[in-house]
Structures are given as structure tokens and as C-alpha cells.
Write a protein that holds these residues in place. Structure first.
Motif, PDB file in Angstrom:
ATOM      1  N   UNK A  56       0.899  -1.241   0.106  1.00 36.44           N
ATOM      2  CA  UNK A  56       0.048   0.035  -0.068  1.00 36.44           C
ATOM      3  C   UNK A  56       0.824   1.186  -0.027  1.00 36.44           C
ATOM      4  N   UNK A  57       1.863   1.171   0.710  1.00 31.91           N
ATOM      5  CA  UNK A  57       2.858   2.340   0.761  1.00 31.91           C
ATOM      6  C   UNK A  57       3.500   2.640  -0.830  1.00 31.91           C
ATOM      7  N   UNK A  58       3.821   1.382  -1.479  1.00 32.22           N
ATOM      8  CA  UNK A  58       4.098   1.625  -2.755  1.00 32.22           C
ATOM      9  C   UNK A  58       3.355   2.051  -3.604  1.00 32.22           C
ATOM     10  N   UNK A  59       1.980   1.688  -3.509  1.00 29.65           N
ATOM     11  CA  UNK A  59       0.980   2.016  -4.483  1.00 29.65           C
ATOM     12  C   UNK A  59       0.600   3.584  -4.356  1.00 29.65           C
ATOM     13  N   UNK A  60       0.422   4.076  -3.258  1.00 30.09           N
ATOM     14  CA  UNK A  60       0.254   5.330  -2.846  1.00 30.09           C
ATOM     15  C   UNK A  60       1.459   6.155  -3.102  1.00 30.09           C
ATOM     16  N   UNK A  61       2.458   5.654  -2.852  1.00 27.22           N
ATOM     17  CA  UNK A  61       4.073   6.627  -3.250  1.00 27.22           C
ATOM     18  C   UNK A  61       4.055   6.725  -4.618  1.00 27.22           C
ATOM     19  N   UNK A  62       3.592   5.543  -5.537  1.00 26.66           N
ATOM     20  CA  UNK A  62       3.908   5.483  -6.908  1.00 26.66           C
ATOM     21  C   UNK A  62       2.644   6.561  -7.540  1.00 26.66           C
ATOM     22  N   UNK A  63       1.653   6.483  -7.007  1.00 23.79           N
ATOM     23  CA  UNK A  63       0.417   7.353  -7.480  1.00 23.79           C
ATOM     24  C   UNK A  63       0.872   8.738  -7.411  1.00 23.79           C
ATOM     25  N   UNK A  64       1.442   9.298  -6.157  1.00 28.12           N
ATOM     26  CA  UNK A  64       1.876  10.663  -5.893  1.00 28.12           C
ATOM     27  C   UNK A  64       3.297  11.106  -6.824  1.00 28.12           C
ATOM     28  N   UNK A  65       4.228  10.312  -6.839  1.00 26.77           N
ATOM     29  CA  UNK A  65       5.347  10.832  -7.603  1.00 26.77           C
ATOM     30  C   UNK A  65       5.107  10.646  -9.062  1.00 26.77           C
ATOM     31  N   UNK A  66       4.142   9.932  -9.417  1.00 26.73           N
ATOM     32  CA  UNK A  66       3.936   9.983 -10.995  1.00 26.73           C
ATOM     33  C   UNK A  66       2.614  11.039 -11.368  1.00 26.73           C
ATOM     34  N   UNK A  67       2.212  11.692 -10.380  1.00 28.09           N
ATOM     35  CA  UNK A  67       1.390  12.685 -10.839  1.00 28.09           C
ATOM     36  C   UNK A  67      -0.033  12.227 -10.846  1.00 28.09           C
ATOM     37  N   UNK A  68      -0.157  10.791 -10.683  1.00 26.90           N
ATOM     38  CA  UNK A  68      -1.623  10.359 -10.867  1.00 26.90           C
ATOM     39  C   UNK A  68      -2.885  10.895  -9.979  1.00 26.90           C
ATOM     40  N   UNK A  69      -2.151  10.979  -8.659  1.00 27.23           N
ATOM     41  CA  UNK A  69      -2.909  11.908  -7.608  1.00 27.23           C
ATOM     42  C   UNK A  69      -1.889  13.133  -6.981  1.00 27.23           C
TER      43      UNK A  69
END
Length: 276
Positions: A56-69
Motif C-alpha cells: 500500500x505504501x508503494x501504491x500510494x507513493x507511486x501514485x503521488x510521484x507519478x502525478x496520478x494523484x
């Protein structure tokens, strides 16, 4: 709820060691890496090879660092689903973020050593970044000792000798949080996600890495809003220029006795009194 098989972060494997005094059988603990599919609103967006913990940390972090959220609360729900061949990190986004995602599709298979595989265009590789302007400062001793401190917070590395780590260094407190993964990009994404889920601001400290500094690691630092990046190894020339342009202090070769500064050195205090 997780369904399907469980994945361990490491396993014991048999091999043979060849040394000057001969050959013998050995048993080594090796890190696992599994495909992790980042799935948004029912559509697979990216597949990364990652260590199967802190998903879950990975999913949230990826989403933030990729600008998805832009904020973690734009992910309305999360569900990890394990299959025989990997893990789906299923996320449901708010409607406006789901619509925005359709404007920038990035479908990739991400090997652990590469951060830009599968981008649709060169423009996506050189995204506009925020300029970091915080007043955070660190002492010379804090920067010099950062990677050694992080090394003491790597239980999976102690077992395997084969993973990277990313840590969050807060002035006066040391490294308060760390994450490990076979991929250096993944480790940083996990850290960013853990900070977001824990309500900690990246602007209040520095990211510390056990790797070289590539362009994408600087991008992730900038999108997260951290003003300082400290690494055990060198930056690429492009990463150095990018750090200069977006206001990030870049310290490399931080290995106990000292470090090199490549961008925005004003955040590092050099007084002798900070050395105990």
C-alpha cells in the motif's frame, strides 16, 4: 482483503560457493521480487517488479510521484490481491483524478534498474517540476552520517545483501522512517507513500538513498516536495542539472566522513560545532 497466495520478502536458496580453498554447498537468503500491477479504477496502468511488502505504501507513493494523484486522499480505496504470478494493487480514484489519468497513459513493465521504461513520449520523461523553496537546513554531521544511519535500518539487506533503501531524515531527529525494495525507485515510492499515509510532510526533511541518483529519483523528490536528497553514490549529470533547476539540495558520496555537494549547498550548515 488479500486473496490468493502469500508472498514472502525473502527465501532460503541453495547454491555453491567457489573460494580459494575449494568449493562447497551453501544456503543463502535471497530477496524476492514479484510483478506488482498498479490498477486504477479497474484498468492496469503499470507493472513493476518489487519486493512484495509495504504494497500500500508503494501504491500510494507511486501514485503521488507519478502525478496520478496530488494527495493520498484522492485514492478512495485500496485492495491488494495476490495471484499465482504476482500482486494487483487495486485503487479506486476520485472521478476527477480518474479523468485526468486518461490524459496521460503510462503502461510499462518496469525492471528494477530503469525508471523510464514504457513512457509514451519524450515530453513525459522531462515533466515540469515544482521549484522547492523551503528554509530547511541540515548540519554537516547529519548529512555525512545519513547513509550509515540508514544502513542500520535495513533488516532485509542484513538478510540478503541485495536490496536498496530510502530513508527520511529529519533535522535533530535522524532518520525516522525507512523502506526497502529490490528497486531503488520502488524503495523511494514506498517511503513517499508511508510518509503520506502517516501524515508526515516531505518538506520537513531529506530523502536518503542507498543508490546512485538518476533523473527520475530527483523528479520523485521534487513532486514529493522534499528539499534535499542525500545519496551514497554519484548523481548523473542530468540529475544534477535537474536538482539545480528545481531547488533541491543534492549531496552525494555521503559515507560517514564527508560528502560532495552538487546543487543548492545553502541548506547545509558547515560550522564545526555541529560535530560531537
Amino acid at each position: 482483503m488479500t486473496t490468493g497466495p502469500a508472498f514472502s520478502r525473502a527465501s532460503s536458496e541453495q547454491g555453491v560457493t567457489q573460494q580459494a580453498d575449494g568449493r562447497r554447498a551453501i544456503s543463502r537468503t535471497l530477496p524476492e521480487e514479484v510483478p506488482v500491477a498498479l490498477v486504477y479504477n479497474g484498468t492496469s496502468h503499470a507493472v513493476m517488479l518489487a519486493t512484495p511488502d509495504d504494497i500500500e505504501d508503494f501504491a500510494v507513493g507511486f501514485s503521488l510521484s507519478e502525478g496520478i494523484v496530488t494527495h493520498a486522499d484522492e485514492i478512495e480505496s485500496f485492495e491488494p490481491v495476490a495471484h499465482e504470478n504476482g500482486i494487483e494493487a487495486r485503487m479506486w480514484l476520485r472521478a476527477e483524478r480518474a479523468d485526468a489519468l486518461h490524459q496521460r497513459r503510462r503502461v510499462m513493465a518496469g525492471p528494477t534498474g530503469c525508471g523510464l521504461c514504457g513512457l509514451d513520449s519524450l515530453d513525459q520523461a522531462l515533466r515540469d517540476l515544482p521549484v522547492i523553496g523551503t528554509t530547511l537546513t541540515l548540519s554537516r554531521a547529519e548529512v555525512a552520517g545519513a547513509t550509515e544511519q540508514l544502513r542500520r535500518m535495513q533488516p532485509l539487506y542484513d538478510q540478503t545483501g541485495a536490496v536498496h533503501a530510502a530513508g527520511f531524515l529529519v533535522p535533530g531527529k535522524g532518520i525516522v522512517l525507512a523502506r526497502e525494495d529490490v528497486g531503488r525507485h520502488n524503495a523511494l515510492d514506498k517511503l513517499i507513500g508511508a510518509l503520506a499515509r502517516g501524515g508526515l510532510s516531505p518538506a520537513d526533511g531529506a530523502f536518503v538513498l542507498t543508490s546512485r541518483v538518476s533523473l527520475e529519483l530527483v523528479q520523485k523528490c521534487a513532486f514529493a516536495g522534499s528539499p534535499c536528497l542525500i545519496a551514497v553514490s554519484a548523481p548523473t549529470a542530468h540529475a544534477k542539472r535537474l536538482a539545480e533547476s528545481c531547488g533541491i539540495t543534492l549531496a552525494a558520496f555521503a559515507r560517514g566522513s564527508g560528502f560532495d555537494l552538487y546543487a543548492h549547498p545553502h541548506r547545509i550548515r558547515h560550522e564545526d560545532s555541529d560535530v560531537a
